[in-house]
Design a protein around this motif. Structure first.
Motif, short mmCIF file in Angstrom:
data_model
loop_
_atom_site.label_atom_id
_atom_site.label_comp_id
_atom_site.label_asym_id
_atom_site.label_seq_id
_atom_site.Cartn_x
_atom_site.Cartn_y
_atom_site.Cartn_z
N THR A 222 11.29 9.10 48.66
CA THR A 222 11.46 7.73 49.15
C THR A 222 10.32 6.77 48.76
O THR A 222 10.58 5.73 48.18
N PRO A 223 9.04 7.10 49.08
CA PRO A 223 7.98 6.13 48.79
C PRO A 223 7.92 5.68 47.34
O PRO A 223 7.88 4.47 47.09
N PRO A 224 7.94 6.60 46.35
CA PRO A 224 7.84 6.10 44.98
C PRO A 224 8.95 5.12 44.63
O PRO A 224 8.70 4.08 44.01
N GLN B 18 15.07 12.56 60.69
CA GLN B 18 15.69 12.24 59.39
C GLN B 18 16.53 10.97 59.50
O GLN B 18 16.46 10.09 58.66
N ALA B 19 17.32 10.91 60.59
CA ALA B 19 18.21 9.75 60.77
C ALA B 19 17.39 8.47 60.89
O ALA B 19 17.69 7.45 60.25
N SER B 20 16.32 8.51 61.70
CA SER B 20 15.58 7.27 61.94
C SER B 20 14.79 6.84 60.70
O SER B 20 14.66 5.65 60.41
N ILE B 21 14.26 7.80 59.93
CA ILE B 21 13.54 7.45 58.70
C ILE B 21 14.52 6.84 57.69
O ILE B 21 14.20 5.90 56.99
N THR B 22 15.73 7.39 57.67
CA THR B 22 16.74 6.84 56.77
C THR B 22 16.98 5.37 57.09
O THR B 22 17.03 4.53 56.20
N VAL B 23 17.10 5.05 58.38
CA VAL B 23 17.31 3.65 58.79
C VAL B 23 16.15 2.78 58.30
O VAL B 23 16.35 1.72 57.70
N LEU B 24 14.92 3.26 58.55
CA LEU B 24 13.74 2.49 58.13
C LEU B 24 13.74 2.23 56.63
O LEU B 24 13.51 1.12 56.16
N CYS B 25 14.02 3.30 55.87
CA CYS B 25 13.90 3.19 54.42
C CYS B 25 15.00 2.35 53.80
O CYS B 25 14.79 1.64 52.83
N ILE B 26 16.20 2.43 54.37
CA ILE B 26 17.30 1.65 53.82
C ILE B 26 17.03 0.16 54.02
O ILE B 26 17.28 -0.66 53.15
N ALA B 27 16.45 -0.18 55.19
CA ALA B 27 16.24 -1.60 55.49
C ALA B 27 15.04 -2.15 54.76
O ALA B 27 14.76 -3.33 54.80
N CYS B 28 14.32 -1.24 54.09
CA CYS B 28 13.01 -1.64 53.61
C CYS B 28 13.00 -2.68 52.50
O CYS B 28 12.40 -3.71 52.64
N PRO B 29 13.66 -2.47 51.36
CA PRO B 29 13.59 -3.54 50.37
C PRO B 29 14.57 -4.63 50.78
O PRO B 29 15.55 -4.89 50.10
N CYS B 30 14.31 -5.20 51.96
CA CYS B 30 15.21 -6.18 52.55
C CYS B 30 15.54 -7.26 51.53
O CYS B 30 14.65 -7.85 50.94
N SER B 31 16.81 -7.48 51.30
CA SER B 31 17.22 -8.40 50.23
C SER B 31 16.66 -9.80 50.46
O SER B 31 16.31 -10.50 49.54
N LEU B 32 16.53 -10.18 51.75
CA LEU B 32 15.95 -11.49 52.06
C LEU B 32 14.54 -11.60 51.52
O LEU B 32 14.17 -12.57 50.88
N GLY B 33 13.77 -10.55 51.81
CA GLY B 33 12.36 -10.56 51.38
C GLY B 33 12.25 -10.60 49.88
O GLY B 33 11.44 -11.34 49.33
N LEU B 34 13.08 -9.79 49.22
CA LEU B 34 13.02 -9.75 47.75
C LEU B 34 13.46 -11.08 47.16
O LEU B 34 12.84 -11.60 46.25
N ALA B 35 14.54 -11.62 47.70
CA ALA B 35 15.06 -12.88 47.16
C ALA B 35 14.03 -13.99 47.33
O ALA B 35 13.88 -14.83 46.47
#
Length: 524
Positions: free
Chosen positions: A300-302, A507-524
């Motif tokens: 995930t991190p890389p 595992q479930a909670s880390i998945t939630v964190l990681c999926i939300a991470c490259p938040c499209s709003l932030g990237l845009a």
């Protein structure tokens, strides 16, 4: 003595220099108007008038009759000149007092403050009555040496080269380590998708029906509980976490110090938790000498760092492009001016080179062929062609004769000109253009402000959601273990059900964190 007041009128609808000339010509004829000066880029007219005869509202009305929009500006302080000086030779508080009291007595100086510790003087003055050279002379007469605070003309604050380099480095590091991690991950997915390895995989024994295939190699345990796959992923993940994520950690720390949560905080949270969880799980597995390799999140991190640092890198490249245009504009400004003293019949008495910041309104400036005009002004003497393409885009040189206006930053071509300065310092057309472009860059589009506001709530919200996920699965697991058993594949019988539940919840909670991470709003 008739008193003369000054007012500023905001003028809209002016398109070119002829509009300016039109307004100035017509208003000069009116009773009670002493002088008028119009700045095209700033859309501002400075009018000196006799309050006994005419009022500012009437002046605005006169401009409206000419077909422009005009409103009187309330805050008249805008016309004040501001001067920052470095004063050397002050020894004690009495020196400071001497300078301040002498300056305050000088006609036209509105405010003055001198700091002994920093050797700096901050002076506000009325450009009609006094100019920066006069102020400097007053201080010199008191026996102190003084000079202008050097303005940084290189526009280095507009330079994004360092940020571009830093994010590029961050991206390259993450990318180099991300490729093998992704390769391993995809390879495992493909291999584990093949049914033949189900038996050999779980028995941990290699007497399969066919040759042991290479997924075995990655599942092969170097130490009990530590597979080749997990070990390689760990090795590849550490440098990314340290070098790729370095800037994120710094930014996140700063944000948290001011108790705000930005995108960086989310990135750091997700990657750190994923990394630490995986690391701890590995240690636990090794301590238990587990036969089944635990599910880790080292991939995930890389991958997160790659996406986000790529986004940041591109963003700074884009910013650098617009700033480049600004830096070019700033570089058009002349740095020095030749001021001349005229005798009767416009005879040259003396000339001196001064910093462009020291040119005062009404000064006579000489511009030689090939020289830049340091300030906006009106031609008094001489004929020449002037290249104004930098400002107006007009490719052909423009003829200038006495009475014509000239723009700072344009280039004199063949004749020597004497001009009288009308707009100096921050009031020149070029400075106004630079200011407008800078303001346009710093101001955000409404949708952008909205996105920033949302991402302020977004981070705490996501963290909350992942915590809720964690707790929910723990509760579900303890209430009905079968559900967890159904979704949590490949857990071995050897570990207790409580531990299975907690691992799954994590595992479930880390998945939630990681999926939300490259938040499209932030990237845009």
């Amino acid at each position: 003595t008739k008193t003369i007041s000054k007012c500023y009128v905001q003028v809209t609808g002016m398109t070119c220099a002829s509009c300016v000339a039109n307004i100035e010509r017509n208003l000069r004829r009116e009773d009670g108007i002493h002088s008028i000066l119009v700045a095209l880029m700033a859309g501002k007219a400075e009018v000196r008038y006799n309050p006994a005869v005419i009022h500012p509202s009437a002046i605005a009305e006169l401009i409206r009759e000419l077909g422009f929009g005009a409103t009187v500006m309330e805050n008249c302080g805008e016309g004040d000149g501001i001067l920052e000086l470095v004063v050397r030779g002050m020894t004690c508080a009495s020196c400071v007092h001497k300078i301040e009291s002498t300056l305050m007595k000088t006609n036209g100086v509105l405010y003055c403050s001198v700091a002994l510790a920093t050797n700096k003087a901050h002076i506000k003055y009325d450009p009609e009555a006094v100019g920066p050279r006069d102020v400097i002379q007053v201080i010199k007469d008191l026996g102190f040496t003084t000079s202008l605070v050097k303005k940084d003309r290189s526009a280095s604050h507009l330079d994004h080269k360092q940020e571009i380099r830093q994010w590029k480095r961050s991206f390259v590091v993450s990318f180099v380590f991300c490729i093998p991690v992704m390769g391993l991950m995809i390879y495992m997915m493909v291999m584990n998708g093949q049914p033949s390895d189900a038996h050999t995989h779980h028995n941990g024994s290699s007497e399969g029906r066919e040759a042991p295939h290479s997924s075995m190699l990655l599942d092969y345990q170097l130490l009990p509980g530590l597979s080749v796959m997990n070990f390689l992923s760990f090795l590849l993940c550490v440098p990314v976490q340290v070098f790729g994520g370095w800037h994120f950690y710094i930014q996140a720390y700063r944000a948290l110090k001011h108790s705000t949560a930005n995108m960086d905080v989310l990135v750091v949270l997700a990657t750190s938790i994923a990394f630490l969880y995986s690391f701890v799980i590995l240690l636990v597995a090794m301590a238990e000498k587990a036969t089944v390799n635990p599910v880790t999140f080292f991939d995930t991190p890389p991958m997160l760092f790659v996406f986000i640092s790529l986004g940041r890198w591109l963003e700074h490249v884009a910013k650098g492009k617009t700033s480049e245009a600004l830096a070019r504009l700033i570089s058009l400004q002349a740095t020095e001016a030749t001021i001349v003293t005229l005798g009767p019949d416009n005879v040259l008495l003396s000339e001196e080179q001064v910093d462009v910041e020291l040119v005062q309104r009404g000064d006579v400036v000489k511009v030689v062929p090939g020289g830049k005009f340091p300030v906006d002004g009106r031609v008094i003497e001489g004929h020449s062609m002037v290249d104004e393409s930098l400002i107006t885009g007009e490719a052909m040189p423009v003829t200038k004769k006495p009475g014509n206006t000239v723009i700072a930053g344009s280039i004199n071509q063949n004749g020597s000109l004497l001009i009288s300065a009308t707009h100096v310092g921050a009031d020149t057309t070029l400075s106004q253009i630079v200011k407008l472009v800078e303001e346009a860059q710093t101001s955000k589009a409404p949708i952008q402000q909205f996105a920033d506001k949302l991402s302020g709530y977004f981070v705490p919200f996501i963290v909350a959601v992942s915590v809720v996920t964690l707790l929910a699965w723990i509760i579900i697991g303890f209430v009905d273990f079968e559900i967890v058993e159904k979704y949590f594949l490949g857990y071995s019988e050897s570990i207790s059900s409580a531990e299975v539940i907690i691992r799954f919840a994590f595992q479930a909670s880390i998945t939630v964190l990681c999926i939300a991470c490259p938040c499209s709003l932030g990237l845009a």
